[in-house]
Design an enzyme around this catalytic site. Structure first.
Site, PDB file in Angstrom:
ATOM      1  CE  LYS A 127       2.222 -10.944   0.549  1.00 34.57           C
ATOM      2  NZ  LYS A 127       3.257 -11.044   1.583  1.00 34.57           N
ATOM      3  CB  THR A 128       7.965 -12.627  -0.201  1.00 30.33           C
ATOM      4  OG1 THR A 128       6.738 -12.758   0.515  1.00 30.33           O
ATOM      5  CG2 THR A 128       9.125 -12.742   0.772  1.00 30.33           C
ATOM      6  CG  ASP A 139       4.687  -8.645   3.571  1.00 31.43           C
ATOM      7  OD1 ASP A 139       3.953  -8.429   2.589  1.00 31.43           O
ATOM      8  OD2 ASP A 139       5.070  -9.786   3.888  1.00 31.43           O
ATOM      9  CD  GLU A 140       0.312 -10.340   3.954  1.00 38.11           C
ATOM     10  OE1 GLU A 140      -0.680  -9.771   3.420  1.00 38.11           O
ATOM     11  OE2 GLU A 140       0.631 -11.505   3.681  1.00 38.11           O
ATOM     12  CD  GLN A 179      -4.268 -12.243  -0.830  1.00 37.64           C
ATOM     13  OE1 GLN A 179      -4.010 -13.273  -0.198  1.00 37.64           O
ATOM     14  NE2 GLN A 179      -3.410 -11.716  -1.686  1.00 37.64           N
ATOM     15  NE  ARG A 213      -4.498 -18.408  -0.064  1.00 32.29           N
ATOM     16  CZ  ARG A 213      -3.647 -17.429  -0.340  1.00 32.29           C
ATOM     17  NH1 ARG A 213      -2.393 -17.513   0.016  1.00 32.29           N
ATOM     18  NH2 ARG A 213      -4.047 -16.361  -1.007  1.00 32.29           N
TER      19      ARG A 213
END
Length: 679
Positions: free
Chosen positions: A30-31, A213-214, A244, A610
């Site tokens: 995503k980044t 973002d997020e 998330q 993770r």
């Protein structure tokens, strides 16, 4: 545009006609999509300075800005895109236009400690835990855009009504101090843009394209800020993952994902489902797990990284055996595969679980770094002294002034400070400068003014000496002059006070040693003292195992992950709620329980995703609470991962068994070191 982008990433980057929601699964890049989209916007003719990317942490903002630098052509006159947090953007808005709300341009920003002190005074209590709980309640009201009068209508208990009263006092105090807290940095810009359409339009021209973002972590207040900034043009891209969303306890709401579709019927939804982080084994478990939650947007992660290691579930006798088992497994895997310590992470639900792992890792001389632990420089007693040092450097620092003049208490109460703050705001002065003005004499009684000016004169004397005399002597005289040791023992029981005083003497010793080594006076030391907290984090740069809560690990990845405490009551954490809904609960309580378990499931999903190559889940038959041990059951989430294809679990790991295997590992390591070359 990079040819290595997958079709979904490319579609998300190229979509510029109207609002866009990118559902970005864990590890889906995503980044990269956000940074590449900024580049695409610039190449498409957007003014770089009119592009704003919004993140949730300063760390994420810094990393994104660093990524962008080599990707963009040289830009003239600082015309680079802005990358900031919601709070930093709020500061920018208020610095430019906050005077419309009556704020002076040099308004102060209170941190959590300063805010807690005000609430504590309002409640008339020495219980800081109660004050922090009230502040959290106020924070939720602010994030929901509820003013004190509206919060009063929503208050359903005596404790909430007490919190409302504290909220009123707190709001009045902040106004008088010409100060804001962190929640106000978003709430007040929303108020500003609502009440002043011309300001809102000016900011829409300043930021013509927004990327968030997020997005799943936004609260009602942040959503409203985004909506007001986007305006009718709705030129924005929101990037997030409903699976998330793990911050409901601080006001984040998944309803914002649903609201986007309702408020923007033309919304384009693009899903990123290819994972570039984890093995297919780990992703299969993650997909099975999160499949038990209702979906806002359906998706299923997949990967081309191969099967990887099987997921291991370890049943341990107790928490000490769990720590020994994980330490043994970690050391063995590192030896077998020639790995670095930093390839490993041990994740857990609560900070209290870290202690037994720290003890075991120290015993085995395994280097580790812990996330979420309190820095030495964040301790209240150290922050008290740092406030004095900040004031020596900059007497315009109102938060430092407020903390210093009220710690220790010297007869200057909230009413006196409120009067001083109001006068300072009218005169566009700092509070420290205002106390010496002739005009303040008409506002304050002689005794209160004398107390204020006595403090001001003391600071001026110390400031004069700080640049001329040895730091050690000035520091000693400062601490003795404010009678700080006496304050600690008057405010705490003897044992706590003694511990705090030890921290103070350690801090003073460190400052004196640095002054002597660097040849600096106290004023020169004080000029850099606000950066001291960074020193406590330098140890995280080396090769070390990461100990972390799951919340703190969000956004990170590790080749090998151990998730400890996968037990009912811990993960999912019951948090004072019913363990199960047996059908007898009221509908509202049952719904709250369901939402709670769904968020805990998302937390477990974050933990699982993770891991890159291997994942180990552990749980205990018994766990210590105080001096007693209590029986535990494995987390429902283990069964929900559908791990039936793996080999049956081994026998329960006991402390003795784990220690025996550790001894065997050490013998093996010793024999390898002793073996002659060529063997």
């Amino acid at each position: 545009m990079s040819s290595s982008l997958n079709p979904a990433q490319r579609a998300a980057i190229r979509h510029l006609d109207g609002p866009c929601l990118v559902i970005a699964g864990a590890g889906s890049g995503k980044t990269r999509v956000i940074t590449q989209k900024i580049v695409h916007l610039v190449q498409s003719g957007f003014d770089p300075a009119a592009i704003g990317a919004i993140t949730f942490t300063n760390k994420a903002a810094r990393e994104m800005a660093e990524r962008l630098k080599p990707m963009l052509p040289p830009l003239e006159g600082g015309r680079a895109p802005s990358v900031s947090t919601f709070h930093s953007l709020g500061v920018r808005i208020l610095r430019r236009d906050g005077t419309r709300l009556g704020l002076k341009r040099a308004f102060s920003i209170l941190d959590a400690e300063d805010a807690t002190n005000i609430i504590q005074t309002s409640l008339g209590t020495t219980d800081r835990k109660a004050a922090r709980a009230t502040l959290h309640r106020i924070s939720l009201w602010k994030n929901a855009l509820l003013e004190p009068d509206q919060a009063a209508l929503a208050a359903a208990s005596e404790s909430e009504r007490q919190a409302v009263r504290a909220y009123r006092d707190y709001a009045a105090t902040l106004s008088a101090y010409q100060a804001v807290d962190f929640d106000d940095l978003i709430r007040l810009p929303v108020q500003l843009l609502r009440e002043h359409p011309e300001v809102a339009q000016a900011w829409r021209e300043t930021l013509r394209y927004l990327l968030v973002d997020e997005y799943q972590d936004t609260n009602a207040c942040q959503y409203e800020l985004l909506r007001l900034l986007a305006g009718p043009r709705a030129a924005f891209t929101a990037v997030g993952d409903d699976d998330q969303s793990i911050y409901g306890w601080r006001g984040a709401t998944l309803e914002n994902l649903q609201r986007l579709g309702a408020d923007y019927p033309q919304l384009a939804v693009i899903k990123l489902e290819q994972n570039y982080r984890s093995s297919t084994t780990i992703l299969a478990a993650a997909n099975h797990l999160i499949g038990h939650n209702p979906k806002v947007h359906e998706k299923r992660l997949w990967s081309e990284l191969g099967v990887g290691d099987p997921i291991t579930v370890v049943m341990c006798a107790d928490d000490e055996a769990e720590a020994e088992s994980i330490t043994m497994r970690l050391q063995a895997l590192r030896f077998e595969r020639r790995l670095r310590w930093s390839d490993f992470a041990i994740l857990y639900r609560g900070n209290h679980q870290a202690r037994v792992f720290e003890q075991m890792l120290r015993k085995e001389k395994v280097p580790y770094v812990i996330s979420g632990g309190q820095s030495f420089f964040e301790r209240a007693e150290i922050r008290d002294l740092i406030a004095y040092l900040r004031l020596l450097v900059n007497d315009d620092d109102d938060p430092a002034f407020i903390r210093a003049i009220t710690t220790p208490k010297r007869g200057v109460g909230p009413a006196t400070l409120a009067t001083l703050g109001t006068y300072a705001g009218e005169r566009q002065l700092s509070m420290f400068a205002a106390l010496f003005e002739t005009g303040i004499e008409a506002r304050l009684g002689a005794r209160h003014l004398a107390d204020l000016r006595a403090f001001g004169s003391f600071i001026n004397r110390i400031s004069y000496r700080a640049s001329r005399e040895p730091a050690a002597q000035v520091l000693t005289d400062l601490v003795n002059g404010i009678e700080y040791r006496e304050h600690l023992f008057a405010s705490n029981d003897d044992k706590v006070a003694a511990g705090k005083w030890t921290n103070v003497t350690d801090f003073l010793g460190w400052l004196e040693q640095r002054a002597e080594q660097d040849g600096e006076n106290l004023l020169q030391l004080a000029q850099t003292v606000t950066l001291l907290s960074q020193l406590d984090q330098q140890r995280s740069d080396g090769d070390a195992v990461r100990l972390s809560t799951i919340h703190a690990a969000k956004g990170l990845e590790f080749p090998h992950v151990y998730v400890a405490g996968c037990e009912e009551g811990l993960l999912p954490h019951h948090g004072g709620m019913m363990a199960e809904d047996d059908g007898s609960a009221e509908p509202a309580a049952a719904a709250a329980l369901c939402a709670h378990v769904e968020e805990e499931r998302r937390l477990m999903y974050v933990a699982v995703t993770r891991a890159q190559r291997s994942l180990t889940l552990s749980w205990c038959n018994t766990r210590r609470r105080g001096k007693e041990k209590f029986g535990r059951d494995p987390s429902r989430f283990i069964a929900e991962m559908d791990l039936s294809a793996r080999a049956p679990a081994a026998a329960t790991i006991t402390g003795a068994a784990a220690r025996g295997r550790l001894d065997g590992l050490r013998d093996l390591l010793a024999s390898k070191k002793a073996a002659p070359a060529g063997d």
